[in-house]
Design a protein around this motif. Structure first.
Motif, PDB file in Angstrom:
ATOM      1  N   ARG A  38      16.229  16.978  15.732  1.00  0.00           N
ATOM      2  CA  ARG A  38      16.140  18.228  14.970  1.00  0.00           C
ATOM      3  C   ARG A  38      16.614  19.352  15.877  1.00  0.00           C
ATOM      4  O   ARG A  38      15.929  19.711  16.835  1.00  0.00           O
ATOM      5  N   GLU A  58      12.037  10.623  11.192  1.00  0.00           N
ATOM      6  CA  GLU A  58      12.052  11.188   9.849  1.00  0.00           C
ATOM      7  C   GLU A  58      10.645  11.155   9.274  1.00  0.00           C
ATOM      8  O   GLU A  58       9.986  10.126   9.233  1.00  0.00           O
ATOM      9  N   VAL A  67      19.744  18.286  11.276  1.00  0.00           N
ATOM     10  CA  VAL A  67      19.194  16.966  11.577  1.00  0.00           C
ATOM     11  C   VAL A  67      20.346  16.013  11.890  1.00  0.00           C
ATOM     12  O   VAL A  67      21.305  15.909  11.123  1.00  0.00           O
TER      13      VAL A  67
END
Length: 311
Positions: free
Chosen positions: A225, A60, A289
């Motif tokens: 992702r 992240e 995500v």
């Protein structure tokens, strides 16, 4: 007793017997209730797959690209590639001889200003006492008002000197703080706990302000992702389960990562970076995500994966 039309005698011939056996199988009591083995098999079936997407393992916020906070020569490089660093740890120092000299002068000026202020403040109690005595004497007729006025003026002058000295001490303090802040710009510190991935500077190299110095991998949980093709976007939602596999691995260890859960789905379409259709042109995708349900083993940031979304 009447026989069912499906119950044929052996004399009817082999073809009829075979047909009868097939039809009787449909009438078997086993058809009415599933066997325990078939129930277990049904329960063990994987959930239905609704979409497949390509993706990359990431953290992240991504990797941390650190740059030089000021221009100068690298005096000390205190890290190496692969090293773990903690938040606030000094990674690099630039030569700062001039900055150190300026700071030393400013600190001396600050000390002098504070000493001057203290000396001025120490005069005030005696002057206040003198004024009080003259005022008391004047009330009793033992002194005239001129002595009172002179004592009051001396106190006012001393208080003004204290105020000036306090202002000078404040200016000196702020100057020291400013120079210390400038000196800190000659140090590069880790913004958070991380691992040094790459270094682009070395001791003795000349850096400009903003020159790249190092790339850090922050110690945050890994995410995925995934680029969901616009054809499957409607089937993807937050909280959905997914399986993550190394892209292109069709062997026995196809699904070598733990299961994952969809954390969020972007509300914006964008061009695909991991897939393309040479016949139809650029592919539009929505980024999804995912977070791993358990920390993955041997997963690396930037690794290409294939994500299978399940109901």
């Amino acid at each position: 007793m009447n026989r069912s039309p499906l119950c044929f005698s052996l004399s009817s011939g082999v073809p009829l017997l075979a047909a009868a056996l097939l039809l009787l199988g449909g009438c078997s009591p086993a058809q009415d209730s599933a066997s325990p083995a078939s129930v277990a098999a049904a329960q063990a079936r994987p959930q239905s797959q609704v979409a497949v997407a390509r993706g990359k393992i990431d953290v992240e916020g991504g990797l941390l690209d650190l740059a030089s906070p000021a221009a100068g020569v690298v005096q000390q490089l205190l890290i190496k590639e692969g090293q773990s660093v903690q938040k606030g740890q000094v990674l690099l120092r630039l030569a700062d001889d001039a900055a150190r000299a300026d700071l030393a002068v400013a600190e001396s000026e600050q000390q002098l200003a504070q000493t001057k202020l203290k000396a001025r403040q120490e005069r005030l109690p005696a002057l206040k006492t003198t004024l009080t005595r003259w005022q008391a004497a004047a009330k009793q007729g033992a002194a005239d008002l001129q002595n009172v006025d002179e004592a009051a003026q001396s106190l006012r002058d001393a208080q003004a000197e204290v105020d000036i000295a306090a202002a000078e001490a404040s200016v000196a303090k702020h100057k020291v703080e400013q120079l210390r802040a400038l000196q800190q710009r000659h140090e590069l510190r880790a913004p958070e706990a991380a691992t040094v991935i790459r270094l682009t500077a070395h001791a003795g190299s000349m850096l400009q302000s903003g020159s790249p110095v190092a790339v850090l991998l922050p110690q945050r949980p890994l995410i995925v992702r995934a680029e969901v093709n616009e054809s499957f976007v409607a089937a993807i939602r937050e909280g959905m389960k997914a399986q993550v596999a190394v892209d292109g691995d069709g062997g026995a260890n196809k699904f070598e990562f733990p299961s994952a859960t969809v954390l969020r789905v972007s509300p914006v379409y964008g061009p695909a970076r991991l897939q393309d259709d040479t016949q139809r042109g650029p592919v539009r995708v929505v980024e999804s995500v995912l977070v791993f349900d358990q920390p993955p083993v041997n997963a690396k940031v930037g690794q290409n994966v294939r994500v299978s979304f399940h109901e």
